[in-house]
Design an enzyme around this catalytic site. Sequence first.
Site, mmCIF file in Angstrom:
data_model
loop_
_atom_site.group_PDB
_atom_site.id
_atom_site.type_symbol
_atom_site.label_atom_id
_atom_site.label_comp_id
_atom_site.label_asym_id
_atom_site.label_seq_id
_atom_site.Cartn_x
_atom_site.Cartn_y
_atom_site.Cartn_z
ATOM 1 N N ASP A 11 -33.958 -1.952 31.127
ATOM 2 C CA ASP A 11 -33.829 -0.780 31.977
ATOM 3 C C ASP A 11 -32.508 -1.005 32.770
ATOM 4 O O ASP A 11 -32.209 -2.169 33.262
ATOM 5 C CB ASP A 11 -35.034 -0.471 32.555
ATOM 6 C CG ASP A 11 -35.213 0.690 33.511
ATOM 7 O OD1 ASP A 11 -34.456 1.739 32.955
ATOM 8 O OD2 ASP A 11 -35.558 0.602 34.467
ATOM 9 N N SER A 12 -32.283 0.373 33.618
ATOM 10 C CA SER A 12 -31.059 0.171 34.222
ATOM 11 C C SER A 12 -31.603 -0.627 35.768
ATOM 12 O O SER A 12 -30.695 -1.000 36.604
ATOM 13 C CB SER A 12 -30.745 1.412 34.602
ATOM 14 O OG SER A 12 -31.890 2.217 35.103
ATOM 15 N N CYS A 74 -34.914 2.446 29.148
ATOM 16 C CA CYS A 74 -34.466 3.256 30.148
ATOM 17 C C CYS A 74 -34.000 4.613 29.383
ATOM 18 O O CYS A 74 -33.261 4.517 28.419
ATOM 19 C CB CYS A 74 -33.025 2.567 30.386
ATOM 20 S SG CYS A 74 -32.153 3.750 31.538
ATOM 21 N N GLU A 154 -38.777 5.775 44.354
ATOM 22 C CA GLU A 154 -38.403 4.584 45.006
ATOM 23 C C GLU A 154 -38.810 4.459 46.438
ATOM 24 O O GLU A 154 -39.158 3.548 47.020
ATOM 25 C CB GLU A 154 -36.787 4.079 44.777
ATOM 26 C CG GLU A 154 -36.415 4.121 43.306
ATOM 27 C CD GLU A 154 -35.831 3.134 42.864
ATOM 28 O OE1 GLU A 154 -35.020 2.312 43.686
ATOM 29 O OE2 GLU A 154 -35.682 2.814 41.446
ATOM 30 N N CYS A 186 -37.952 10.065 31.931
ATOM 31 C CA CYS A 186 -37.304 9.055 32.975
ATOM 32 C C CYS A 186 -38.253 7.958 33.216
ATOM 33 O O CYS A 186 -39.689 8.148 33.498
ATOM 34 C CB CYS A 186 -36.966 9.781 34.097
ATOM 35 S SG CYS A 186 -36.097 8.610 35.332
ATOM 36 N N HIS A 188 -39.069 6.543 35.550
ATOM 37 C CA HIS A 188 -39.686 6.727 37.143
ATOM 38 C C HIS A 188 -40.967 7.792 37.471
ATOM 39 O O HIS A 188 -41.921 7.716 37.810
ATOM 40 C CB HIS A 188 -38.829 6.966 38.204
ATOM 41 C CG HIS A 188 -37.930 6.061 38.325
ATOM 42 N ND1 HIS A 188 -37.043 5.199 37.714
ATOM 43 C CD2 HIS A 188 -37.581 5.324 39.622
ATOM 44 C CE1 HIS A 188 -36.392 4.117 38.414
ATOM 45 N NE2 HIS A 188 -36.843 4.342 39.504
HETATM 46 N N1 DGL Z 1 -34.147 4.074 33.935
HETATM 47 C C1 DGL Z 1 -33.381 5.561 34.346
HETATM 48 C C2 DGL Z 1 -33.961 6.385 33.355
HETATM 49 O O1 DGL Z 1 -34.940 6.322 32.474
HETATM 50 C C3 DGL Z 1 -33.645 6.249 35.695
HETATM 51 C C4 DGL Z 1 -33.153 5.300 37.022
HETATM 52 C C5 DGL Z 1 -31.495 5.168 36.670
HETATM 53 O O2 DGL Z 1 -31.049 6.330 36.957
HETATM 54 O O3 DGL Z 1 -30.909 4.530 36.345
HETATM 55 O O4 DGL Z 1 -33.464 7.437 32.850
#
Ligand code: DGL
Length: 267
Positions: A11-12, A74, A154, A186, A188
């Site tokens: 993931d990012s 991600c 977050e 997403c 989150h």
């Molecule tokens: N992991 C990203 C997603 O699922 C969210 C966080 C980001 O913008 O990097 O889209």
Amino acid sequence: MDSSRPIGVFDSGIGGLTVVRALMERLPLESIVYFGDTARVPYGIKSVTTIEHFTGQIVDYLLGQRVKMLIVACNTMAAVAADVVKARAGEIPVLDVIEAGALAAVAGSSVRGVGVIGTPTTINSNAYARRMHRLDPALRVYSQACPLFVPLVEEGWLDHPVTRLTAQEYLKPVLAEEVDSLVLGCTHYPLLKPLLKEVAGERVRLVDSATTTAELAAARLHELGIASDGQRAADYRYVVTDVPLRFQTIGERFLGRSLGRVERVEW
Ligand code: DGL
């Protein structure tokens, strides 16, 4: 292939730990190497070229860890860099949260109307709508970017009046349509489930791509005959590109348990 090899999940940042959590629950015998690009998060507001470049680097790292499967946790990477992952992975099977979320949304919508929420890059890519239309061309898809949700999660504002008001604003156009499913597109957003449920109301089912990805991973591992037989205890490694302040607290909120050892990779 040696079935005791780990699954590589990436993931990012740390949001993808929601997928790891679902995998741990569904597949307790599997070892996992998690990669979070915490130094360069967020991806959701970056360009496609940049995201493709970062994604390639992460995939190369995980292939070097001899993973038996790759899971793109991600949504943003899955939306714009899925081809980069597949091209580099070769024989290694690849799953992503969009594939899983799209399948679950289409299968569960009886009115054939679905809402999708995600980062601006994910929504602009139209990746969810494209995948769902491949499964059901007549499906009505209403997409909405929710850029403020990532920072709110977050910040830990999971049940905060500001988050509730933001959700009401974002969801207004989607809920004005005839939809019975809302895809949480997403990493989150699963943490906002109770609040989103409240805002969206009873008629709307929330599609959590974390749990559907874990289901899909279980099926694919069995199909390919590479599910762990449990001879060796499952091992979990967390690799990140930076260890920011509050990393432990936020990470444990996503994972729902203690994080254990976190390694920092030097590129
Ligand atoms: N992991 C990203 C997603 O699922 C969210 C966080 C980001 O913008 O990097 O889209």
